[in-house]
Design a protein around this motif. Structure first.
Motif, PDB file in Angstrom:
ATOM      1  N   ARG A  64       0.832  -1.204   0.000  1.00 54.45           N
ATOM      2  CA  ARG A  64       0.000   0.000   0.000  1.00 54.45           C
ATOM      3  C   ARG A  64       0.865   1.252   0.000  1.00 54.45           C
ATOM      4  NH1 ARG A  64      -3.371  -2.707   3.849  1.00 54.45           N
ATOM      5  NH2 ARG A  64      -2.541  -1.381   5.504  1.00 54.45           N
ATOM      6  N   TRP A  68      -8.127   8.156  -0.595  1.00 50.76           N
ATOM      7  CA  TRP A  68      -7.758   7.073   0.316  1.00 50.76           C
ATOM      8  C   TRP A  68      -6.811   6.084  -0.349  1.00 50.76           C
ATOM      9  CZ3 TRP A  68     -13.161   5.660   2.828  1.00 50.76           C
ATOM     10  CH2 TRP A  68     -13.513   6.678   3.727  1.00 50.76           C
ATOM     11  N   GLN A  77      -3.457   7.561  -0.466  1.00 52.57           N
ATOM     12  CA  GLN A  77      -2.907   7.672   0.884  1.00 52.57           C
ATOM     13  C   GLN A  77      -2.469   6.319   1.438  1.00 52.57           C
ATOM     14  OE1 GLN A  77      -6.102   9.611   2.997  1.00 52.57           O
ATOM     15  NE2 GLN A  77      -5.282  11.671   2.610  1.00 52.57           N
ATOM     16  N   ARG A  99      -4.527   3.744   2.209  1.00 52.24           N
ATOM     17  CA  ARG A  99      -5.466   3.149   3.168  1.00 52.24           C
ATOM     18  C   ARG A  99      -5.896   1.759   2.696  1.00 52.24           C
ATOM     19  NH1 ARG A  99      -9.426   7.676   5.859  1.00 52.24           N
ATOM     20  NH2 ARG A  99      -8.011   9.467   5.749  1.00 52.24           N
ATOM     21  N   ASP A 100      -6.363   0.960   3.640  1.00 55.31           N
ATOM     22  CA  ASP A 100      -6.754  -0.422   3.362  1.00 55.31           C
ATOM     23  C   ASP A 100      -8.185  -0.442   2.827  1.00 55.31           C
ATOM     24  OD1 ASP A 100      -6.939  -3.124   3.175  1.00 55.31           O
ATOM     25  OD2 ASP A 100      -6.891  -3.523   5.330  1.00 55.31           O
TER      26      ASP A 100
END
Length: 289
Positions: free
Chosen positions: A22, A72, A75, A77-78
């Motif tokens: 990620r 997101w 960034q 994020r999951d």
């Protein structure tokens, strides 16, 4: 400590690997977004832009996804991401085939059969390399570790037989070692391409200790590697004519031919063939003389 030493095993490896992917995808998306000029995709350049390239909301608009969702994603994020959405983002960011595949790999979405790598080379590979003389030839894996080579490679390009086995890595030799000055005339371009190739290959090995160890050593030891690494460029091996300045015979014009030795290309044999008759004669004199 040797170059290829391992790091201690991590706990919760699956979760750590996912976090690594990620973070890598976040940086990759940002770097691709920042290289696109707004006017190239129909937006006004604007004098008040605080960021190079496109804004996140502009990427979301062009890709047809929600601004919050794309933010997101960038960034790290999951969140869940589909192949269809990744395809739209790839088109918006004008990714080429290799960059698109790199993005899919970081997102954990398979593009085909799983890749595999042989743990060792059969003796027949060394026999093949020896038969190619006076053409220099080597076998490397996707991490640029030199696994095999012939005598011509040692005489024409680099006497890698004199290099300790644990340090036979082309990235380390090129960017850090004092023992080898890259003899190729287009050395800077070659270095950029090597780092981009290593970046592309590393997507399949995020979180693996040997890859992480090599990357960290290179970043700590070579400002140039660190600079090129931060570009987030990806590339595939190329086959173009290169000019090599050999101390004994002068300039050699060679063309690299890449041969994949495993079914899905984790091991690559590179053979440097002469691009003209003069180079052919010099190779014979240099290797057989």
């Amino acid at each position: 400590m040797s170059l290829l030493s391992s790091m201690p095993a991590r706990t919760d490896k699956a979760g750590t690997d996912k976090d690594e992917r990620r973070r890598a995808m976040s940086a990759f998306l940002r770097s691709r977004r920042e290289r696109i000029r707004p006017e190239e995709v129909g937006f006004a350049p604007g004098a008040r832009r605080r960021t190079p390239g496109l804004r996140r909301e502009e990427v979301a608009q062009l890709a047809g996804v929600g601004v919050t969702w794309y933010t997101w994603l960038e960034q790290g994020r999951d969140i869940n991401v589909s192949a269809q959405v990744l395809e739209a983002i790839s088109r918006t960011l004008r990714l080429d085939r290799l960059e698109r595949n790199h993005l899919y790999t970081l997102a954990g979405i398979a593009l085909g059969a799983a890749k595999s790598e042989c743990s060792s080379l059969p003796g027949s590979i060394q026999k093949m390399l020896d038969q190619l003389s006076p053409y220099p030839a080597q076998v490397v894996n996707s991490r640029y570790d030199v696994l095999a080579f012939n005598d011509a490679y040692c005489k024409v390009i680099l006497d890698i037989a004199s290099v300790p086995i644990e340090e036979r890595n082309l990235l380390w030799l090129t960017f850090v070692s004092d023992e080898w000055r890259c003899g190729f005339a287009d050395a800077e371009s070659i270095k950029l391409h090597m780092v981009a190739g290593y970046r592309a290959a590393s997507a399949d090995h995020l979180g693996e200790p040997s890859w992480q160890d090599l990357t960290e050593r290179l970043l700590a030891s070579s400002p140039l590697f660190a600079e090129l690494w931060e570009r987030y460029d990806v590339a595939a091996p190329s086959a173009k004519i290169k000019v090599l300045d050999n101390q004994r015979v002068g300039l050699l014009r060679v063309e690299s031919a890449n041969l994949w030795l495993s079914q899905l290309g984790q091991h690559r044999a590179t053979v440097y063939t002469p691009a003209d008759d003069e180079t052919e004669a010099k190779l014979h004199a240099l290797v057989n003389g």
